[in-house]
Design a protein around this motif. Structure first.
Motif, short mmCIF file in Angstrom:
data_model
loop_
_atom_site.label_atom_id
_atom_site.label_comp_id
_atom_site.label_asym_id
_atom_site.label_seq_id
_atom_site.Cartn_x
_atom_site.Cartn_y
_atom_site.Cartn_z
N SER A 126 0.82 -1.22 -0.24
CA SER A 126 0.08 0.00 -0.06
C SER A 126 0.80 1.25 0.01
O SER A 126 0.67 2.32 -0.68
CB SER A 126 -0.92 0.15 1.17
OG SER A 126 -1.67 -0.96 1.28
N LEU A 127 1.88 1.17 0.96
CA LEU A 127 2.62 2.29 0.73
C LEU A 127 3.72 2.61 -0.58
O LEU A 127 3.75 4.06 -0.91
CB LEU A 127 3.89 2.00 1.98
CG LEU A 127 4.99 3.22 2.36
CD1 LEU A 127 4.08 4.40 2.83
CD2 LEU A 127 5.88 2.81 3.10
N LEU A 128 3.87 1.43 -1.15
CA LEU A 128 4.54 1.76 -2.61
C LEU A 128 3.43 2.33 -3.49
O LEU A 128 3.84 3.17 -4.42
CB LEU A 128 4.94 0.17 -3.08
CG LEU A 128 5.88 0.09 -4.09
CD1 LEU A 128 7.12 0.90 -3.58
CD2 LEU A 128 6.21 -1.37 -4.32
N ASN A 129 2.22 2.02 -3.41
CA ASN A 129 1.15 2.67 -4.10
C ASN A 129 1.08 4.27 -3.73
O ASN A 129 0.98 5.05 -4.63
CB ASN A 129 -0.17 1.97 -3.56
CG ASN A 129 -0.89 1.89 -4.86
OD1 ASN A 129 -0.57 1.93 -6.01
ND2 ASN A 129 -2.51 1.70 -4.67
N VAL A 130 0.98 4.48 -2.42
CA VAL A 130 1.28 6.02 -2.03
C VAL A 130 2.31 6.70 -2.78
O VAL A 130 2.34 7.78 -3.05
CB VAL A 130 1.14 6.17 -0.68
CG1 VAL A 130 1.39 7.30 0.06
CG2 VAL A 130 -0.15 5.54 0.11
N SER A 131 3.55 5.97 -2.84
CA SER A 131 4.86 6.40 -3.32
C SER A 131 4.56 7.13 -4.83
O SER A 131 5.13 8.14 -5.00
CB SER A 131 5.73 5.54 -3.71
OG SER A 131 6.17 4.84 -2.03
N ARG A 132 3.71 6.39 -5.46
CA ARG A 132 3.61 6.71 -7.07
C ARG A 132 3.17 8.36 -6.86
O ARG A 132 3.67 8.93 -7.85
CB ARG A 132 2.46 6.01 -7.60
CG ARG A 132 2.71 4.77 -7.72
CD ARG A 132 1.43 3.86 -8.35
NE ARG A 132 1.74 2.50 -8.50
CZ ARG A 132 2.43 1.89 -9.51
NH1 ARG A 132 2.76 2.84 -10.73
NH2 ARG A 132 2.53 0.62 -9.60
N SER A 133 2.34 8.72 -5.82
CA SER A 133 1.89 9.94 -6.04
C SER A 133 2.66 11.19 -5.26
O SER A 133 2.69 12.34 -5.62
CB SER A 133 0.41 10.05 -5.11
OG SER A 133 -0.52 8.96 -5.68
#
Ligand code: SAM
Length: 190
Positions: A126-133
């Motif tokens: 999930s954090l990796l997903n947040v990193s995208r933004s």
């Protein structure tokens, strides 16, 4: 003067691998009670204590309440996996993106090793997903994981998105045998 002994893990990692420096902007995930944020505030010069070097920024996020800390902004009672949290983080950042994302997040352990492992891997994903933004290109991500059969999957995801990924086992985590960190550097961005 640190709120928790976990500070020594970040100090040890940063002394060796230099991920924090004056002027950088940092998101600290799973920040409660705030020891990593204390270290980050010092190392990025978030208080502007040293006028000779750039002033950084620290934002801490946690499911729990985090007591105020000079030099840091906290977002308490927020789940990193919740899309609303991303919006709130974005509204609190001084710029669109950060240089460094730290995660010492850990779910409440059930004691069932495989389940705990999987929950933490999912949290890291999930954090990796947040990193995208919110992570700048060439940025750094440091995240805790508990070793298990899905560690390699997380490592592969990190390798797709960062140029340099290594596994770190701080001396200060030795007692906790399953705990390690991935340090992913040079984010490729989108
Ligand atoms: N690094 C902190 C320090 O030095 O003070 C200690 C962090 S503690 C080991 C792990 C934290 O992760 C807990 O406070 C927990 O509430 C938080 N956490 C777990 N799941 C989370 C989630 N989904 N979103 C935000 N924080 C979470």
């Amino acid at each position: 003067h640190y709120r928790c002994r976990s500070a020594f893990k970040l100090l040890e990692i940063d002394d060796k691998l230099r991920i924090l420096r004056p002027g950088l902007s940092v998101l600290d995930c799973g920040a409660a009670p705030g020891a990593w944020s204390q270290v980050a505030v010092e190392r990025v010069n978030a208080l502007g204590t040293d006028p000779a070097v750039p002033t950084g920024f620290v934002l801490g996020v946690d499911l729990l309440r985090i007591a105020p800390l000079e030099g840091a902004v906290f977002l308490s009672e927020a789940d990193i996996a919740d899309p609303n949290t991303l919006r709130m983080i974005q509204s609190l950042l001084p710029a669109e993106k950060v240089d460094v994302i730290l995660s010492d997040m850990a779910p409440n352990a059930t004691g069932i090793k495989e389940l705990d492992h999987q929950k933490l891997i999912n949290l890291c994903l999930s954090l990796l997903n947040v990193s995208r933004s919110i992570l700048k290109p060439k940025g750094t991500l440091l995240c805790k994981f508990w070793d298990g059969y899905e560690s390699r999957l997380l490592q592969n995801r990190l390798k797709e998105q960062f140029q340099d990924v290594r596994t770190i086992k701080p001396q200060a985590s030795r007692k906790d045998s399953a705990e390690s960190y991935y340090l992913a550097r040079l984010y490729k961005g989108k």
